[in-house]
Design an enzyme around this catalytic site. Structure first.
Site, PDB file in Angstrom:
ATOM      1  N   GLN A 140       0.448  -1.218   0.027  1.00  0.00           N
ATOM      2  CA  GLN A 140      -0.023  -0.332   0.145  1.00  0.00           C
ATOM      3  C   GLN A 140       0.924   1.435  -0.036  1.00  0.00           C
ATOM      4  O   GLN A 140       0.270   2.254  -0.384  1.00  0.00           O
ATOM      5  CB  GLN A 140      -1.106   0.252   1.406  1.00  0.00           C
ATOM      6  N   HIS A 173       0.643  -9.487   4.830  1.00  0.00           N
ATOM      7  CA  HIS A 173      -0.045  -8.348   3.649  1.00  0.00           C
ATOM      8  C   HIS A 173      -0.225  -8.115   3.010  1.00  0.00           C
ATOM      9  O   HIS A 173      -0.171  -7.272   2.057  1.00  0.00           O
ATOM     10  CB  HIS A 173       0.469  -6.939   4.211  1.00  0.00           C
ATOM     11  N   TYR A 188     -12.333  -1.619  12.674  1.00  0.00           N
ATOM     12  CA  TYR A 188     -13.812  -1.173  12.134  1.00  0.00           C
ATOM     13  C   TYR A 188     -15.254  -0.786  12.005  1.00  0.00           C
ATOM     14  O   TYR A 188     -15.224   0.259  12.325  1.00  0.00           O
ATOM     15  CB  TYR A 188     -13.405  -1.008  10.234  1.00  0.00           C
ATOM     16  N   GLU A 215      -4.877  -2.093  14.607  1.00  0.00           N
ATOM     17  CA  GLU A 215      -5.974  -1.240  12.988  1.00  0.00           C
ATOM     18  C   GLU A 215      -6.775  -0.754  13.856  1.00  0.00           C
ATOM     19  O   GLU A 215      -8.168  -1.302  14.008  1.00  0.00           O
ATOM     20  CB  GLU A 215      -6.068  -1.600  11.731  1.00  0.00           C
ATOM     21  N   ASN A 273      -1.734 -10.785   8.769  1.00  0.00           N
ATOM     22  CA  ASN A 273      -2.810  -9.671   9.065  1.00  0.00           C
ATOM     23  C   ASN A 273      -4.000 -10.123   8.063  1.00  0.00           C
ATOM     24  O   ASN A 273      -3.951 -10.288   6.936  1.00  0.00           O
ATOM     25  CB  ASN A 273      -2.409  -8.722   8.012  1.00  0.00           C
ATOM     26  N   GLU A 274      -4.989 -10.184   9.176  1.00  0.00           N
ATOM     27  CA  GLU A 274      -6.948 -10.083   7.814  1.00  0.00           C
ATOM     28  C   GLU A 274      -6.387 -11.489   7.255  1.00  0.00           C
ATOM     29  O   GLU A 274      -6.574 -11.189   6.326  1.00  0.00           O
ATOM     30  CB  GLU A 274      -7.255  -8.697   7.809  1.00  0.00           C
ATOM     31  N   TRP A 303      -4.751   2.568  11.917  1.00  0.00           N
ATOM     32  CA  TRP A 303      -4.936   2.833  10.463  1.00  0.00           C
ATOM     33  C   TRP A 303      -4.964   4.163   9.841  1.00  0.00           C
ATOM     34  O   TRP A 303      -5.858   4.164  10.135  1.00  0.00           O
ATOM     35  CB  TRP A 303      -5.712   1.679  10.168  1.00  0.00           C
ATOM     36  N   GLU A 340      -5.543   2.079  -1.112  1.00  0.00           N
ATOM     37  CA  GLU A 340      -6.532   0.874  -1.115  1.00  0.00           C
ATOM     38  C   GLU A 340      -6.560   0.272  -1.356  1.00  0.00           C
ATOM     39  O   GLU A 340      -7.816  -0.053  -1.295  1.00  0.00           O
ATOM     40  CB  GLU A 340      -7.611   2.174  -0.162  1.00  0.00           C
ATOM     41  N   TRP A 341      -6.541  -1.227  -1.985  1.00  0.00           N
ATOM     42  CA  TRP A 341      -6.410  -2.305  -2.317  1.00  0.00           C
ATOM     43  C   TRP A 341      -7.770  -1.953  -3.703  1.00  0.00           C
ATOM     44  O   TRP A 341      -7.078  -1.148  -4.270  1.00  0.00           O
ATOM     45  CB  TRP A 341      -7.118  -2.700  -1.818  1.00  0.00           C
TER      46      TRP A 341
END
Length: 458
Positions: free
Chosen positions: A21, A121, A294, A359, A165-166, A406, A413-414
């Protein structure tokens, strides 16, 4: 709005980023292509046809970015190493790529900033995807080799290690509904990929410990399910099983939840992937848990428990996801800080290990004023409300050791490209000029008021 909260001694204040990113320099110093380079080149895959080819040019500007962290007084920096930079083909170490992370870590330590390193990530080397990627069981040993390589180079200076990550996003969004790289749409394959992520985490955790690591974690993204009414408890259970407990329970040593296995039985995708001994490896103890939060998800039950859900996650039936309630962020996510309090309180009781908010943040429309200031009032309010939520959880007994916002920088952003801005530092992607936003100054004030030495993550 800084608040009069007093956080525990040694509470870690910082910001987070991810390699693809922000780094750019996708062809520099021998870096190989990643699945995100490939995915971003597919027409329509990423908003605006964007990619991380340049991003924030952090690869060349890392000293400036580390200096910004120091200026803000944020004592920790969570970053990820890029597997295709460290091992362009996924297996062979690249001296130049490792040297970059040498320089980054040294720069952080020169500014008295604690490195918190994430090994994965989402930027899998394309060479490994060509061999099956996370659908291939051999990736477990490939990832352990990668973890060992990075730790061998940086373990003398980096104390805190996060394996993945995630994995929820990497497996389900990348292999299940195709909105993330590598863009596959295979619900059964997504379940297999998710299991391989967790198994790779366990093997990497063991490899890190064997090489002397004493602070090992995994970062999971949680979305608490909120019922629409009193009859929606089964919808909450179903969503929680796939989104949250699928990843948390095996890491804690409880195996895959039996209700989850029942819910997924019609797909026949998970259980065949699980071999004898796998669950013991996944349950390799972690020293702390990274909690990414989030927004919650509002759900309701369907009259027919076998009816497919409108939620594009593997196997979900008998429930529906409802629209979020205002106030929303630019990405359409509901702002609900009370859910963070409840989540941290629940996780602390269930896990029995320290937690770090790895995050938390929000995207809002940011404008650089003529005077050069970014008055991101909505983000300041967001951070204030969510820090208050973290403090409330701590007061209720939750063992929370840190908060990593974050993100440090506006970034790629992806699949959303460069539209959503999450950074506490504004980035002009044309000039690469950095401008600390009001939200960055706010976090700096909170960190300064709570700069009490002592404490540790795990």
């Amino acid at each position: 709005m800084v608040g009069d909260w007093v956080f525990p001694p040694g509470f870690l204040w910082g910001a987070a980023t991810a390699a693809y990113q922000i780094e750019g320099a996708v062809a520099d110093d021998g870096r190989g292509p990643s699945i995100w380079d490939t995915f971003a080149a597919v027409p329509g895959a990423v908003e605006g046809g964007a990619s991380g080819a340049t991003a924030c040019d952090h690869y060349h500007r890392y000293r400036e970015d580390v200096a910004l962290l120091g200026e803000l007084g944020l004592g920790a920096y969570r970053f990820s190493t890029a597997w295709p930079r460290v091992m362009p083909d996924g297996r062979t170490p690249n001296a130049a790529g490792l040297a970059f992370y040498d320089r980054l870590v040294d720069s952080l330590l020169e500014h008295s900033i604690t490195p918190v390193l994430t090994l994965y990530h989402w930027d899998l080397p394309q060479a490994l995807q060509d061999r099956g990627g996370w659908l291939e069981r051999d990736i477990v040993s490939w990832f352990a080799e990668y973890a060992t390589t990075v730790h061998s180079r940086l373990g003398d200076r980096v104390q805190h290690w996060t394996t993945l990550n995630e994995p929820f996003c990497s497996a389900f969004l990348g292999y299940g509904n195709g909105v993330h790289a590598p863009g596959l749409r295979d619900p059964r394959g997504a379940l297999r990929a998710a299991h391989h992520h967790l198994l790779a985490h366990g093997h990497a955790a063991r490899a890190l410990r064997a090489n002397g690591a004493t602070s090992v974690s995994i970062a999971l993204n949680f979305s608490p399910a909120l019922p629409d009414g009193p009859d929606d408890h089964d919808a909450v259970r179903r969503f929680d099983a796939v989104h949250n407990r699928f990843f948390l329970d095996p890491v804690l040593g409880h195996g895959y939840p039996t209700d989850l296995l029942d819910d997924l039985a019609h797909l026949d995708g998970l259980e065949p992937a699980v071999h004898d001994g796998d669950l013991a490896v996944i349950a390799e103890p972690v020293d702390w848990l990274g909690v990414n939060y989030y927004a919650p998800t509002r759900v309701t039950s369907l009259a027919d428990p076998t009816e497919p859900s409108n939620c594009p996650l593997p196997g979900l039936r008998g429930m529906s996801v409802l629209p979020p309630r205002a106030p929303l962020t630019v990405t359409g996510w509901e702002q609900h800080p009370d859910s963070l309090t409840d989540l941290l309180t629940h996780l602390s009781q269930r896990c029995g290990i320290p937690l770090v908010v790895a995050e938390n943040g929000a995207a809002f429309p940011d404008v650089v004023d003529p005077d050069g200031r970014v008055r991101d009032t909505d983000r300041v309010r967001y951070f204030a409300e969510h820090l208050r939520a973290v403090h409330t959880a701590i007061e209720a007994g939750a063992d929370v050791r840190g908060y990593l916002a974050w993100s440090l920088l506006d970034n790629f952003e992806w699949a959303s490209g460069y539209g959503p801005r999450f950074g506490v530092v504004h980035v002009d992607f044309t000039s690469q000029r950095r401008t600390i936003k009001d939200s960055g100054q706010f976090l700096a004030q909170v960190a300064a008021r709570n700069a009490v030495p002592g404490g540790h993550l795990g």
